[in-house]
Scaffold this motif. Structure first.
Motif, PDB file in Angstrom:
ATOM      1  N   LEU A 109       0.821  -1.219   0.000  1.00  0.00           N
ATOM      2  CA  LEU A 109       0.000   0.000   0.000  1.00  0.00           C
ATOM      3  C   LEU A 109       0.853   1.268   0.000  1.00  0.00           C
ATOM      4  CD1 LEU A 109      -3.027  -0.442  -0.105  1.00  0.00           C
ATOM      5  CD2 LEU A 109      -3.164   0.101   2.317  1.00  0.00           C
ATOM      6  N   GLU A 110       2.182   1.128   0.068  1.00  0.00           N
ATOM      7  CA  GLU A 110       3.054   2.307  -0.036  1.00  0.00           C
ATOM      8  C   GLU A 110       2.776   2.958  -1.396  1.00  0.00           C
ATOM      9  OE1 GLU A 110       7.156   0.785   1.833  1.00  0.00           O
ATOM     10  OE2 GLU A 110       5.912  -0.748   0.894  1.00  0.00           O
ATOM     11  N   LYS A 111       2.487   4.256  -1.389  1.00  0.00           N
ATOM     12  CA  LYS A 111       1.893   4.884  -2.572  1.00  0.00           C
ATOM     13  C   LYS A 111       2.739   4.738  -3.835  1.00  0.00           C
ATOM     14  CE  LYS A 111      -0.632   8.954  -4.250  1.00  0.00           C
ATOM     15  NZ  LYS A 111      -0.690   8.273  -5.536  1.00  0.00           N
ATOM     16  N   GLU A 112       4.051   5.016  -3.696  1.00  0.00           N
ATOM     17  CA  GLU A 112       4.917   4.932  -4.882  1.00  0.00           C
ATOM     18  C   GLU A 112       4.930   3.531  -5.481  1.00  0.00           C
ATOM     19  OE1 GLU A 112       9.068   6.223  -5.048  1.00  0.00           O
ATOM     20  OE2 GLU A 112       8.477   7.895  -3.730  1.00  0.00           O
ATOM     21  N   ARG A 113       5.007   2.558  -4.573  1.00  0.00           N
ATOM     22  CA  ARG A 113       5.081   1.164  -5.008  1.00  0.00           C
ATOM     23  C   ARG A 113       3.746   0.738  -5.637  1.00  0.00           C
ATOM     24  NH1 ARG A 113       7.809  -2.674  -0.520  1.00  0.00           N
ATOM     25  NH2 ARG A 113       7.662  -4.723  -1.508  1.00  0.00           N
ATOM     26  N   TRP A 114       2.655   1.106  -4.982  1.00  0.00           N
ATOM     27  CA  TRP A 114       1.323   0.759  -5.487  1.00  0.00           C
ATOM     28  C   TRP A 114       1.115   1.363  -6.882  1.00  0.00           C
ATOM     29  CZ3 TRP A 114      -2.679  -2.400  -4.616  1.00  0.00           C
ATOM     30  CH2 TRP A 114      -3.876  -2.112  -5.276  1.00  0.00           C
ATOM     31  N   ASP A 115       1.364   2.669  -7.009  1.00  0.00           N
ATOM     32  CA  ASP A 115       1.098   3.364  -8.270  1.00  0.00           C
ATOM     33  C   ASP A 115       1.929   2.786  -9.414  1.00  0.00           C
ATOM     34  OD1 ASP A 115      -0.699   4.975  -6.995  1.00  0.00           O
ATOM     35  OD2 ASP A 115       0.603   6.756  -6.927  1.00  0.00           O
ATOM     36  N   ALA A 116       3.176   2.422  -9.121  1.00  0.00           N
ATOM     37  CA  ALA A 116       4.055   1.934 -10.185  1.00  0.00           C
ATOM     38  C   ALA A 116       3.735   0.488 -10.572  1.00  0.00           C
ATOM     39  CB  ALA A 116       5.515   2.048  -9.756  1.00  0.00           C
TER      40      ALA A 116
END
Ligand code: THG
Length: 265
Positions: free
Chosen positions: A100-107
């Protein structure tokens, strides 16, 4: 139990040495040994090579794939490294992991949405590591619901509630156990997985702790794990515990393992 072999990890001294010496033979041998001892996937992690992780991940994946047909479990927190590995992997790997870490999720979401990959959904968010069962369950709920909405088949989701060393907090064992139980009850069809050996960091006789933790987790419903498949007692425990937990019809797997001499140590 779906078994992911943990041994090709650059944090291990022998693997670091093999990578530094570009000793493909040593890596291939460990890939073969894990496959022969029951690994369904080979975890590949080059995380200690800051700035060069991409290059070593790719070398490890192609080396493993020259040795075995067992698919890889691409283990990196960096979405760019995961993507580079996916582009060169033949067959269908497992992705380790989205969170759920935003950078990881988005990528990673565009990579996994609508795909056939098995995806590890790690219970971490930008507010850090979960402490309690409820922390884990809340993150797991967000991850599972969002992945399903994005056309990831529930059967391809492997929720990792996150195992932290018992030496750092004596509640971490049972918070993990109770999270496995709650996740399996609340999200029918999903799997649970973990980096099981994390539990024993900093303590002696780690194999004993790992083996015992596995039996406890199978009782709560854990159905896959990143472990050392060369640990014979670990693998025998998996057969025995799954049978005793009622997840082995007519004891068929247990009896087959006996005939294949996988139970006697
Ligand atoms: N969840 C997910 N992936 C993961 C983890 C997790 N990947 C990495 C790790 N955690 C699981 N893999 C390992 C691999 C090795 C060890 C622990 C977990 C380990 N190795 C010894 C050590 O470092 O002390 C071996 C030492 C050596 O042989 O040199 O403990 O939690 N999704």
């Amino acid at each position: 139990m779906l078994v992911v072999g943990e041994l090709i990890n650059s944090s291990r001294k022998s693997i670091k040495a093999a990578i530094d010496a570009e000793d493909a033979g040593a890596i291939k041998k460990i890939a073969k040994d894990q496959t022969e001892n029951g690994a369904d996937y080979i975890d590949v992690n080059a995380g200690t090579y800051v700035g060069k992780e991409d290059r070593y991940m790719k070398w490890l994946i192609s080396t493993v794939q020259e040795a075995v047909d067992t698919p890889c479990c691409i283990d990196s927190p960096d979405p760019k490294v995961v993507e580079a590995a996916l582009n060169l992997h033949k067959g269908t790997p497992m992705i380790n992991s989205i969170s759920l870490e935003k950078e990881r999720w988005d990528a990673l979401l565009p990579v996994v949405a609508g795909s056939d990959f098995k995806v590890i959904a790690l219970c971490m968010s930008d507010s850090g590591m979960p402490e309690t069962k409820d922390d884990r369950l809340a993150i797991a709920g967000d991850l599972v619901n969002s992945l399903v909405k994005n056309n990831v088949a529930v059967e391809n989701i492997y929720v990792d509630p996150l195992v932290q060393p018992i030496s750092t907090n004596d509640s971490y064992g049972m918070e993990f156990m109770n999270a496995v139980e709650a996740i399996m009850a609340e999200f029918p069809g999903v799997h649970t997985i973990c980096g099981l050996s994390n539990i024993s960091y900093g303590l002696p006789e780690r194999e004993l702790l790992n083996q015992t933790f596995m039996v406890m987790a199978i009782c709560k419903g854990l159905d896959s794990a990143i472990i050392n498949p060369l640990d014979k007692r670990m693998m025998a425990n998996v057969y025995a515990a799954e049978t005793l937990a009622g997840r082995d019809e007519y004891c068929g797997n247990y009896l087959a393992a006996f005939r294949e001499e996988k139970l006697a140590l």
